[in-house]
Design an enzyme around this catalytic site. Structure first.
Site, PDB file in Angstrom:
ATOM      1  N   HIS A  15      51.733 105.521  43.706  1.00  0.00           N
ATOM      2  CA  HIS A  15      52.842 105.850  42.807  1.00  0.00           C
ATOM      3  C   HIS A  15      52.526 107.182  42.148  1.00  0.00           C
ATOM      4  O   HIS A  15      51.604 107.272  41.346  1.00  0.00           O
ATOM      5  CB  HIS A  15      53.020 104.758  41.748  1.00  0.00           C
ATOM      6  CG  HIS A  15      53.412 103.437  42.340  1.00  0.00           C
ATOM      7  ND1 HIS A  15      54.729 103.096  42.542  1.00  0.00           N
ATOM      8  CD2 HIS A  15      52.671 102.411  42.816  1.00  0.00           C
ATOM      9  CE1 HIS A  15      54.780 101.880  43.099  1.00  0.00           C
ATOM     10  NE2 HIS A  15      53.535 101.456  43.276  1.00  0.00           N
ATOM     11  N   LEU A  16      53.287 108.201  42.498  1.00  0.00           N
ATOM     12  CA  LEU A  16      53.049 109.529  41.907  1.00  0.00           C
ATOM     13  C   LEU A  16      53.896 109.740  40.649  1.00  0.00           C
ATOM     14  O   LEU A  16      53.683 110.695  39.918  1.00  0.00           O
ATOM     15  CB  LEU A  16      53.307 110.626  42.941  1.00  0.00           C
ATOM     16  CG  LEU A  16      52.304 110.666  44.110  1.00  0.00           C
ATOM     17  CD1 LEU A  16      52.698 111.745  45.114  1.00  0.00           C
ATOM     18  CD2 LEU A  16      50.876 110.889  43.635  1.00  0.00           C
ATOM     19  N   HIS A  29      49.966  95.382  49.948  1.00  0.00           N
ATOM     20  CA  HIS A  29      48.997  94.693  49.080  1.00  0.00           C
ATOM     21  C   HIS A  29      48.963  93.178  49.256  1.00  0.00           C
ATOM     22  O   HIS A  29      49.247  92.422  48.335  1.00  0.00           O
ATOM     23  CB  HIS A  29      49.213  95.051  47.608  1.00  0.00           C
ATOM     24  CG  HIS A  29      50.640  95.123  47.140  1.00  0.00           C
ATOM     25  ND1 HIS A  29      51.549  94.126  47.378  1.00  0.00           N
ATOM     26  CD2 HIS A  29      51.307  96.084  46.462  1.00  0.00           C
ATOM     27  CE1 HIS A  29      52.712  94.465  46.857  1.00  0.00           C
ATOM     28  NE2 HIS A  29      52.588  95.648  46.294  1.00  0.00           N
ATOM     29  N   ASP A  49      47.571 101.163  45.986  1.00  0.00           N
ATOM     30  CA  ASP A  49      48.625 100.803  45.025  1.00  0.00           C
ATOM     31  C   ASP A  49      48.347 101.491  43.681  1.00  0.00           C
ATOM     32  O   ASP A  49      48.521 100.896  42.610  1.00  0.00           O
ATOM     33  CB  ASP A  49      48.739  99.293  44.851  1.00  0.00           C
ATOM     34  CG  ASP A  49      50.013  98.889  44.094  1.00  0.00           C
ATOM     35  OD1 ASP A  49      50.853  99.775  43.809  1.00  0.00           O
ATOM     36  OD2 ASP A  49      50.167  97.700  43.798  1.00  0.00           O
TER      37      ASP A  49
END
Lengths: 426, 319
Positions: free
Chosen positions: A64-65, A234, A307
Site C-alpha cells: 500500500h503506497l 495474504h 501487505d
C-alpha cells in the site's frame, strides 16, 4: 558504463545458480556472470560484495503506497525508498487509494509519481469493482493498457459471486489474474482479531478462520469453473491453505502469497491490546502459522508478500477495536524470511525464489532472474549480519511495526534497479 | 497486605490476596452505609471522575455514591454529548481530565481494553467500570462479596453462570475471580453465546440448563441484551425463556439453599421469572447494596492510602 559486483555468491533460483560469481552490468542489464578472479575490461564502477549474497531484486506483490489520498501515511516516494531499503526492486501497489485506482487517470498519476521518485519499480494493481463497492467492474481493458498488472479490491472482498465470476473471466481475457482479499465479510463482521482463546480472553469479537476458508473455497471453485487465473492474497489459515493445495493438485490456475507476520506471529502476540499486532487477516493460531510455514516450503504458497500497510500514529494509538488494520513490512520482510532459513524451515534457494521469480511468474512480471540480458535489478545482502530493528531504520513515513526492537538476522546492504545503486547501507 | 497497585483493571490481574483485601475492606465499609450519617472524611479534597462512554445509570450512581460517602468530590463526564462529538480522541479527552488532577478516573467504555490503554498513558489511578465484552471487575467483586456473605466462603462452591457468556464482561470477570478463589464454575447458555475456547479458563460448559444448575450453590443469571436478537443468536425471547430462563420449577434442581444473583437490569419473564426474582433466595438487591461498599473499598485502596499512611487506616478502623 560498466559496473562489476565483485566477490559475491550469486543465488538465482530462476536458473538454479548458486555459485560465486562476479556480475557484470552494462546499460542497465546483466552483461555476464563471470567466475571470480576472471579479468573484466572497462569497469567504471566496482562494488565489493565480499561475504555477501547477490540475488535478483525482490518483488513484492502486495504494497500500500497510499498515494493519492493518504499522503500522511506514505507517499509513493517514501514507500519506494522503504522498498529499496528492504531489498525490493519492484512493488505492486494496491488500489484502495483515494480516489480509488479504478480509473486510468489514477493509474497514470501513480506511474508518474513512481517515475519521479525513480527508486523501486511500481506496478499498480487496479480495483476489480468501481469504488471497491463490489458491484460493477472497472474498465479493466483500459486500465491494463495503462499498465496495471492485476486487479484487486484488497481490503474488501467481492462478496457477490456472480460479480466475482465475471471479474475473473474478463480479467483473464487480458491474461491478468484477479487478486483477492478472501474473507466472508458476514462471518468476519468487523471483528478486530482472530477468533479463539485470546479473543475470548480479551473480550474482543473474533474473525473465525472459516471466514477465510469459505471464501478461498468459493473463489477456487469459480477459478475452476472459468479457467481464469486467481491469486489469493495474504493467506493465513490452515484450512485455506489446504483448499489451495487441493486446487493446485487438480490443476486449478490459483496462486497465493503469505505475509511475514503470518509466518512469524500468532494471535497471542496481541498481548494487552497492542494495536501494532492488528491486521487483516488477523494473526492466527499456532497451527495456522505452522501451516503457512509448511506451505512456503512445499510450494503451496507461491510468494512472500508484505501487505505493507503504513498508518500514521493517530489511527494506531487508540482503542484496539478502533485502530486501523495493518503494519508496515517492506523493511523487515527479508530478515524475517531469512529467519525461516536459519530455522531450517526453507532452504536459501527457496527463500530467494519466494521473493523473486515466483511472484514474477504469478503476475507475468519481467523480472526475477540474473541471467544474461536480464534487467539488472539486484539485491545484495549479508547473510551473517545481525541488527536490531529500530525506528531509525524505517524509511516509510509510518512506523507501525510489531517488530520494532526485535533482533534480526541478515541485512540488505545494497539494492540496484536497472544497474543503478538506489540504496546502500554503510 | 500492603496495597501497591495503581489501577483496578480486571480480575485477570488481581491476585488472591488483592481480592481478599478488597473484599475485607468492603466489609468494613458496609457498616458506614447503614449509619444515619453515611459519610467519612477519608477522601476529603480528592476528586473522582466518572468517565462514562456508555450510558449506565446503575454503575455510575454506585461509584458516585461510593466516592461521596468517602467525602471525595465527584464529576461525571459523559463524552458522547461533548468532546467526542467535536472529534476529540479518547487519549486527548483523558489527558485533559488528568491535567485537572483528579485522584481516580473511573472509566466505562464500549471498546475492550480501553482502561488498559489509559492505565499505560496516565499517572492517575484508573478503575475499569466495564470495557466492551472484556471485564467488569467491580461487579464481579461485589458478586464475590455477596457469595462470601451468603455462604461464608467461595472455595469449593458450585456456581453456575447462565446466559450470554460471549458478550458478558460480568461473566468473564466472575469466571476469572471465582476460579482464583477456588470455586467450581459452570457456564451455560445457547451454543451461539458461548465463546471459543472458554473451557481453557477451567469452567465446565453446559447447553442444558437443568444439568448446569443441578446441585448448584449459586445461580448467577445474566441479562439478555434484547437487541442481540438481530444478530440471530437466539430465535425468540419465548424460546430463550423456555430453555435458559430461571423459574421456580427449574430452581428445584439446585441445592435447597442456593442463592440467585443477577447483575441487573433484569428482563423479567425472559432470563428470570418474576417469582424467582422476588423470592427470598434472590440476592439481587443485596448485590446492589454491596456494590457501593466494594466501590468504596476500591476507591479507598487506590486513593485513600499511601504506603505507610497509618492515619487513613486508623480512620477507617475507628469507625
Amino acid at each position: 558504463m560498466r559496473t562489476l559486483i565483485a566477490k559475491s555468491r550469486v543465488i538465482d533460483p530462476a536458473s538454479g545458480l548458486d555459485e560465486p560469481r562476479d556480475i557484470l552490468i552494462e546499460d542497465g542489464r546483466i552483461l555476464d556472470l563471470v567466475r571470480p578472479g576472471e579479468k573484466v575490461a572497462d569497469v567504471a564502477e566496482r562494488i565489493d560484495a565480499k561475504g555477501c549474497i547477490a540475488t535478483p531484486g525482490f518483488v513484492d506483490l502486495h504494497v500500500h503506497l497510499r498515494e493519492p489520498g493518504y499522503e500522511q501515511k506514505e507517499t509513493i516516494a517514501t514507500g519506494c525508498m522503504a522498498a529499496v531499503s528492504g531489498g525490493f526492486t519492484s512493488v505492486c501497489s494496491m488500489a484502495n487509494t483515494n480516489p480509488v485506482n479504478d480509473h486510468s487517470s489514477v493509474t497514470a498519476l501513480i506511474l508518474a509519481k513512481a517515475k519521479e521518485a525513480d527508486l523501486a519499480r511500481v506496478y499498480p494493481m487496479a480495483a476489480v469493482t468501481k469504488g471497491l463497492a463490489g458491484e460493477s467492474l472497472t474498465e479493466m481493458g483500459e486500465l491494463y493498457e495503462h499498465g496495471v498488472i492485476g486487479f484487486t479490491d484488497d481490503g474488501r472482498c467481492v462478496m457477490n459471486a456472480a460479480v466475482m465470476r465475471n471479474a475473473l473471466v474478463y480479467a483473464n481475457s487480458f491474461g491478468v489474474p484477479v487478486s483477492v482479499h478472501a474473507i466472508d465479510e458476514h462471518l468476519a463482521g468487523d471483528a478486530p482479531m482472530n477468533s479463539g482463546f485470546h479473543s475470548m480472553r480479551l473480550g474482543l469479537r473474533g474473525v473465525p478462520a472459516a471466514a477465510e476458508d469459505t471464501m478461498v473455497a468459493r473463489d477456487v471453485v469459480l477459478s475452476a469453473l472459468t479457467g481464469a487465473r486467481l491469486h489469493i492474497q495474504h493467506i493465513s489459515t490452515k484450512g485455506a491453505i489446504e483448499i489451495v493445495r487441493m486446487a493446485k493438485a487438480r490443476g486449478v490456475p490459483v496462486t497465493c502469497e503469505a505475509a511475514p507476520h503470518h509466518f512469524m506471529l500468532i494471535d497471542e502476540d496481541v498481548g494487552e491490546y497492542d494495536t501494532n499486532f492488528k491486521m487483516a487477516p488477523p494473526l492466527r493460531g499456532v497451527d495456522d502459522r505452522e501451516a503457512v510455514r509448511e506451505a512456503l516450503a512445499d510450494g503451496t504458497i507461491d510468494a512472500i508478500a508484505t501487505d505493507h500497510a503504513p498508518h500514521e500514529k493517530l489511527v494506531k494509538d487508540c482503542e484496539f477495536e478502533k485502530a486501523a488494520n495493518g503494519i508496515i513490512g517492506l523493511e523487515t520482510a527479508f530478515s524475517l524470511t531469512w529467519e525461516l532459513v536459519e530455522a531450517g524451515v526453507i532452504s536459501e534457494m527457496r527463500a530467494i525464489e519466494l521473493l523473486t521469480v515466483a511472484p514474477c511468474k504469478a503476475f507475468n512480471l519481467p523480472h526475477g532472474t540474473l541471467t544474461k540480458g536480464a534487467l539488472a535489478d539486484i539485491t545484495i545482502f549479508d547473510p551473517k549480519a545481525t541488527y536490531t530493528f529500530t525506528t531509525d531504520r524505517i524509511y516509510s513515513l509510518s512506523k507501525n511495526s510489531p517488530f520494532i526492537g526485535r533482533a534480526m538476522k541478515a541485512d540488505v546492504k545494497r539494492t540496484l534497479v536497472g544497474g543503478r545503486t538506489v540504496f546502500a547501507r554503510d | 497486605m500492603m496495597w501497591t497497585r495503581k489501577d483496578v483493571l480486571g480480575l485477570a490481574d488481581l491476585s488472591v490476596d488483592e481480592i481478599q483485601t478488597i473484599l475485607d475492606t468492603a466489609e468494613s465499609f458496609k457498616e458506614i452505609n447503614r449509619r444515619e450519617i453515611k459519610k467519612v472524611p477519608t477522601l476529603r479534597g480528592k476528586t473522582v471522575v466518572n468517565l462514562f462512554y456508555e450510558p449506565s445509570t446503575r454503575t455510575r450512581t454506585s461509584f458516585e455514591i461510593a466516592a461521596k460517602r468517602l467525602s471525595a468530590d465527584t464529576v461525571n463526564f459523559t463524552p458522547s454529548s461533548s468532546s467526542v462529538g467535536k472529534g476529540e480522541t479518547l487519549l486527548d479527552t483523558v489527558r485533559n481530565i488528568e491535567a485537572m488532577h483528579p485522584a481516580v478516573i473511573v472509566v466505562r467504555h464500549p471498546n475492550a481494553g480501553t482502561p488498559h490503554l489509559l492505565s499505560r498513558r496516565v499517572g492517575i489511578s484508573v478503575v475499569n467500570a466495564g470495557d466492551g465484552a472484556h471485564e467488569h471487575p467491580s461487579q464481579a467483586l461485589l458478586d464475590m462479596l455477596m457469595i462470601r456473605e451468603a455462604k461464608g466462603r467461595i472455595e469449593g462452591l458450585t456456581i453456575s453462570i447462565v446466559g450470554d457468556i460471549s458478550h458478558s464482561r460480568v461473566a468473564r470477570s466472575n469466571i476469572l475471580g471465582l476460579k482464583k478463589m477456588g470455586a467450581n464454575v459452570r457456564i451455560c447458555g445457547p451454543a451461539t453465546m458461548i465463546p471459543p475456547a472458554i473451557d481453557r479458563l477451567g469452567v465446565e460448559v453446559f447447553h442444558d440448563m437443568d444439568a448446569a444448575i443441578h446441585d448448584a450453590d449459586v445461580i448467577m443469571m445474566l441479562r439478555i441484551q434484547l437487541e442481540r436478537q438481530t444478530g440471530a443468536l437466539f430465535p425468540s425471547n419465548r424460546e430463550y425463556a423456555r430453555f435458559y430462563g430461571l423459574n421456580e420449577a427449574r430452581l428445584e434442581r439446585a441445592k435447597p439453599d442456593a442463592i440467585i444473583m443477577h447483575p441487573g437490569p433484569m428482563n423479567r419473564g425472559v432470563e428470570i421469572s418474576s417469582d424467582v426474582a422476588d423470592s427470598t433466595r434472590s440476592k439481587i438487591l443485596d448485590q446492589v447494596s454491596n456494590g457501593v461498599a466494594v466501590r468504596m473499598a476500591i476507591l479507598y485502596l487506590l486513593a485513600g492510602r499511601k504506603a505507610g499512611d497509618e492515619d487513613a487506616d486508623r480512620e477507617v478502623e475507628g469507625h
